[in-house]
Design a protein around this motif. Structure first.
Motif, PDB file in Angstrom:
ATOM      1  N   LEU A 252      15.160   1.534  -7.225  1.00 55.67           N
ATOM      2  CA  LEU A 252      15.492   0.710  -5.910  1.00 55.67           C
ATOM      3  C   LEU A 252      14.738  -0.055  -5.257  1.00 55.67           C
ATOM      4  O   LEU A 252      15.859  -1.286  -4.301  1.00 55.67           O
ATOM      5  CB  LEU A 252      15.734   2.507  -4.574  1.00 55.67           C
ATOM      6  CG  LEU A 252      16.960   3.093  -5.000  1.00 55.67           C
ATOM      7  CD1 LEU A 252      16.452   4.714  -3.694  1.00 55.67           C
ATOM      8  CD2 LEU A 252      18.680   3.345  -4.336  1.00 55.67           C
ATOM      9  N   LEU A 253      13.736  -0.106  -5.533  1.00 53.98           N
ATOM     10  CA  LEU A 253      12.960  -0.990  -5.211  1.00 53.98           C
ATOM     11  C   LEU A 253      13.183  -2.221  -5.534  1.00 53.98           C
ATOM     12  O   LEU A 253      13.009  -3.447  -5.398  1.00 53.98           O
ATOM     13  CB  LEU A 253      11.597  -0.550  -5.676  1.00 53.98           C
ATOM     14  CG  LEU A 253      10.519  -1.004  -4.658  1.00 53.98           C
ATOM     15  CD1 LEU A 253      10.286  -1.280  -3.179  1.00 53.98           C
ATOM     16  CD2 LEU A 253       9.064  -0.955  -5.487  1.00 53.98           C
ATOM     17  N   GLY A 254      13.829  -2.503  -7.156  1.00 55.13           N
ATOM     18  CA  GLY A 254      13.730  -4.106  -7.512  1.00 55.13           C
ATOM     19  C   GLY A 254      15.697  -4.519  -7.475  1.00 55.13           C
ATOM     20  O   GLY A 254      15.851  -5.388  -7.994  1.00 55.13           O
TER      21      GLY A 254
ATOM     22  N   LEU B 230       5.086  13.162   1.561  1.00 52.19           N
ATOM     23  CA  LEU B 230       3.944  14.455   1.672  1.00 52.19           C
ATOM     24  C   LEU B 230       3.056  14.536   0.964  1.00 52.19           C
ATOM     25  O   LEU B 230       1.964  14.177   1.335  1.00 52.19           O
ATOM     26  CB  LEU B 230       4.784  16.276   1.657  1.00 52.19           C
ATOM     27  CG  LEU B 230       3.666  17.418   1.864  1.00 52.19           C
ATOM     28  CD1 LEU B 230       3.329  16.656   3.865  1.00 52.19           C
ATOM     29  CD2 LEU B 230       4.569  18.562   1.838  1.00 52.19           C
ATOM     30  N   LEU B 231       2.816  14.266  -0.536  1.00 54.90           N
ATOM     31  CA  LEU B 231       1.915  14.215  -1.473  1.00 54.90           C
ATOM     32  C   LEU B 231       1.100  13.061  -1.151  1.00 54.90           C
ATOM     33  O   LEU B 231      -0.429  13.156  -1.049  1.00 54.90           O
ATOM     34  CB  LEU B 231       2.541  14.292  -2.647  1.00 54.90           C
ATOM     35  CG  LEU B 231       1.200  14.189  -4.117  1.00 54.90           C
ATOM     36  CD1 LEU B 231       0.438  15.726  -3.736  1.00 54.90           C
ATOM     37  CD2 LEU B 231       2.192  14.417  -5.122  1.00 54.90           C
ATOM     38  N   ALA B 232       2.094  12.124  -0.862  1.00 51.88           N
ATOM     39  CA  ALA B 232       1.459  10.858  -0.393  1.00 51.88           C
ATOM     40  C   ALA B 232       0.467  10.764   1.079  1.00 51.88           C
ATOM     41  O   ALA B 232      -0.289   9.399   0.516  1.00 51.88           O
ATOM     42  CB  ALA B 232       2.415   9.436  -0.638  1.00 51.88           C
ATOM     43  N   GLY B 233       0.330  11.580   1.592  1.00 50.92           N
ATOM     44  CA  GLY B 233       0.269  11.816   2.923  1.00 50.92           C
ATOM     45  C   GLY B 233       1.633  10.722   4.089  1.00 50.92           C
ATOM     46  O   GLY B 233       0.703  10.227   4.795  1.00 50.92           O
ATOM     47  N   LEU B 234       2.625  10.686   3.778  1.00 47.90           N
ATOM     48  CA  LEU B 234       3.336   9.383   4.430  1.00 47.90           C
ATOM     49  C   LEU B 234       4.739  10.326   5.169  1.00 47.90           C
ATOM     50  O   LEU B 234       5.059   9.588   6.110  1.00 47.90           O
ATOM     51  CB  LEU B 234       4.156   8.391   3.768  1.00 47.90           C
ATOM     52  CG  LEU B 234       2.404   7.403   2.511  1.00 47.90           C
ATOM     53  CD1 LEU B 234       3.537   7.261   1.858  1.00 47.90           C
ATOM     54  CD2 LEU B 234       2.027   6.896   3.877  1.00 47.90           C
TER      55      LEU B 234
ATOM     56  N   THR C 197       0.646  -1.010   0.148  1.00 50.77           N
ATOM     57  CA  THR C 197       0.011   0.123  -0.387  1.00 50.77           C
ATOM     58  C   THR C 197       0.519   1.494   0.175  1.00 50.77           C
ATOM     59  O   THR C 197       0.502   1.993  -0.364  1.00 50.77           O
ATOM     60  CB  THR C 197      -0.930  -0.376   0.786  1.00 50.77           C
ATOM     61  OG1 THR C 197      -1.896  -1.329   1.456  1.00 50.77           O
ATOM     62  CG2 THR C 197      -2.168   1.455   1.663  1.00 50.77           C
ATOM     63  N   GLN C 198       2.251   1.484   0.990  1.00 50.70           N
ATOM     64  CA  GLN C 198       3.182   2.066   1.073  1.00 50.70           C
ATOM     65  C   GLN C 198       3.716   2.828  -0.801  1.00 50.70           C
ATOM     66  O   GLN C 198       3.805   3.831  -1.280  1.00 50.70           O
ATOM     67  CB  GLN C 198       3.851   2.188   1.848  1.00 50.70           C
ATOM     68  CG  GLN C 198       3.128   2.431   3.161  1.00 50.70           C
ATOM     69  CD  GLN C 198       3.917   2.020   4.297  1.00 50.70           C
ATOM     70  OE1 GLN C 198       5.537   0.609   4.053  1.00 50.70           O
ATOM     71  NE2 GLN C 198       3.869   2.566   5.554  1.00 50.70           N
ATOM     72  N   ILE C 199       4.199   1.462  -1.228  1.00 52.59           N
ATOM     73  CA  ILE C 199       4.698   1.226  -2.373  1.00 52.59           C
ATOM     74  C   ILE C 199       3.921   2.001  -3.154  1.00 52.59           C
ATOM     75  O   ILE C 199       4.009   2.904  -4.044  1.00 52.59           O
ATOM     76  CB  ILE C 199       4.960   0.210  -2.802  1.00 52.59           C
ATOM     77  CG1 ILE C 199       6.616  -0.297  -1.991  1.00 52.59           C
ATOM     78  CG2 ILE C 199       5.773  -0.258  -3.973  1.00 52.59           C
ATOM     79  CD1 ILE C 199       6.991  -1.910  -2.023  1.00 52.59           C
TER      80      ILE C 199
END
Length: 423
Positions: free
Chosen positions: A219-221, A324-328, A185-187
């Motif tokens: 980075l994720l991969g 910030l844009l993602a609310g995280l 969900t965060q990703i």
């Protein structure tokens, strides 16, 4: 045997005697040389005081004067620091490591011990200092302890001090380190924020070039350190029939007066490696390579308008805007969470050893270096696990869904250890 005259210490002299010899005066004493033997030293002058002064000048210039070197227990702490820094310049260490040492000395160590002599830095004073550092943070206390050990080990070499005062201090209590991986969900939220950042019709100024968005996918991969990802060049990317592979052979560091520069070796010797890349990250790299000027191969894949590597600081700054844009913004998420996510997926899907090799850690280095012939093949299992779990569409949440067990926390904390400080 008790009693008797105390022995003259090495590098010192005994009683000075002066006798008249005609119209001159001769001052004599016995000096104990570095080989432990007492030898007579004399000086002649026209007056008693001049003879004594000339003798003392000869003693001061004698090899070994002052307990065998330029430092002694009475030397100011600052003298030790100056000599150690001069020695540091001659050591084969990375510029980043030297810079960190100098900063730790200037910010923490010198303010605390500047007004002491070496003999006044006792175990008790070192204990008090380290405990005050630990109240700030464990990491700060650990760095300060390392610096003090380096300094006093250096002071031991010329016999300036009889023992290292840090040796008797209390062990530092390391806080429990619970690793955190990103959820799907965060990703997804960060991916959406990265794609929509500064794209609205009311946004002023140039549109984003999408580099930070693509760096996050890499980075994720790959679970690379941020500096390793920014140091990738076209020659480090191998697009083979069975899938893409990366050669990790450098990192981006910040150097005073130069900004972000590519260093021709990564953080540690174990970090030189070759890894398979999941397809979702490979697609991003292929697209980036198509946008590049193929006549400039030394240039890094991710670079600024001047052709220099992107700065890790600027990438982190833009990433915070994504959060910030993602609310995280209040979750504590940093770029290191991408590396931890890769470690979690590979450790749970394969093994902690497979994760260590993929991340460039040295947990299996001793066995491989001394007992097993190196295996030059690239393990594609980690790339398969990362692709299945973290791809944009039809991702499988099985490896990230379960809470961490105690065993997993311990294993992943080892992967997220000292080799990743500053990454």
């Amino acid at each position: 045997m008790s009693g008797g005259r105390p022995r003259t210490a090495i590098g010192t002299y005994g009683t000075v005697s002066v006798r008249c010899h005609g119209r001159s005066y001769i001052a004599t004493t016995r000096f104990r040389d570095l080989d432990g033997r007492l030898r007579s030293v004399a000086a002649c002058a026209a007056s008693r005081s001049a003879a004594q002064a000339r003798l003392k000048a000869r003693l001061a210039s004698r090899s070994g004067y002052g307990s065998g070197g330029v430092l002694s227990l009475a030397s100011p702490f600052g003298d030790l620091v100056e000599l150690w820094l001069a020695d540091l310049d001659l050591q084969e260490l990375s510029e980043g490591t030297k810079k960190n040492y100098r900063q730790d000395l200037r910010r923490q160590i010198l303010p605390a011990f500047r007004h002491y002599s070496l003999g006044e830095v006792t175990t008790g004073r070192a204990e008090w200092f380290l405990k005050s550092e630990a109240r700030v943070s464990y990491s700060r206390a650990k760095h300060s302890r390392t610096m003090l050990n380096l300094l006093f080990a250096f002071a031991l070499r010329p016999d300036a001090i009889p023992r290292n005062p840090v040796e008797g201090t209390s062990p530092l209590e390391k806080p429990k380190n619970v690793p955190h991986a990103l959820t799907l969900t965060q990703i997804a939220a960060i991916r959406q924020a990265a794609s929509s950042w500064r794209t609205g019709p009311d946004v002023k100024g140039p549109k984003p070039d999408g580099q930070v968005r693509d760096i996050l996918e890499v980075l994720l991969g790959t679970a690379l350190r941020i500096g390793e990802a920014l140091a990738l060049r076209p020659c480090d990317v191998l697009d083979l029939p069975h899938g893409m592979e990366l050669q990790v052979r450098g990192t981006v560091v910040l150097r005073t007066g130069h900004g972000a520069v590519r260093q021709d070796h990564p953080k540690t010797e174990h970090s030189v490696r070759r890894i398979a890349v999941p397809e979702f990250a490979a697609e991003v790299l292929r697209a980036r390579l198509l946008l590049r000027n193929q006549t400039d191969p030394p240039r890094t894949i991710f670079s600024n308008k001047s052709g220099d590597p992107l700065s890790p600081y600027s990438v982190r700054r833009t990433f915070r805007e994504f959060l910030l844009l993602a609310g995280l913004e209040d979750t504590g998420i940093t770029l290191r969470w991408y590396r931890r996510t890769g470690a979690t997926v590979i450790a749970r899907g394969a093994s902690t050893d497979a994760a260590a090799l993929f991340l460039g850690h040295g947990s299996t280095a001793i066995t491989e270096g001394h007992y097993i012939e190196p295996d030059r093949t690239v393990d594609h299992r980690p790339a398969f696990l990362l692709e299945r779990t973290l791809r944009r569409d039809a991702s499988d949440n099985a490896l990230l869904r379960a809470p961490y067990s105690t065993t997993e926390e311990q294993a992943l904390a080892e992967l997220d250890g000292p080799e990743d400080i500053g990454s």
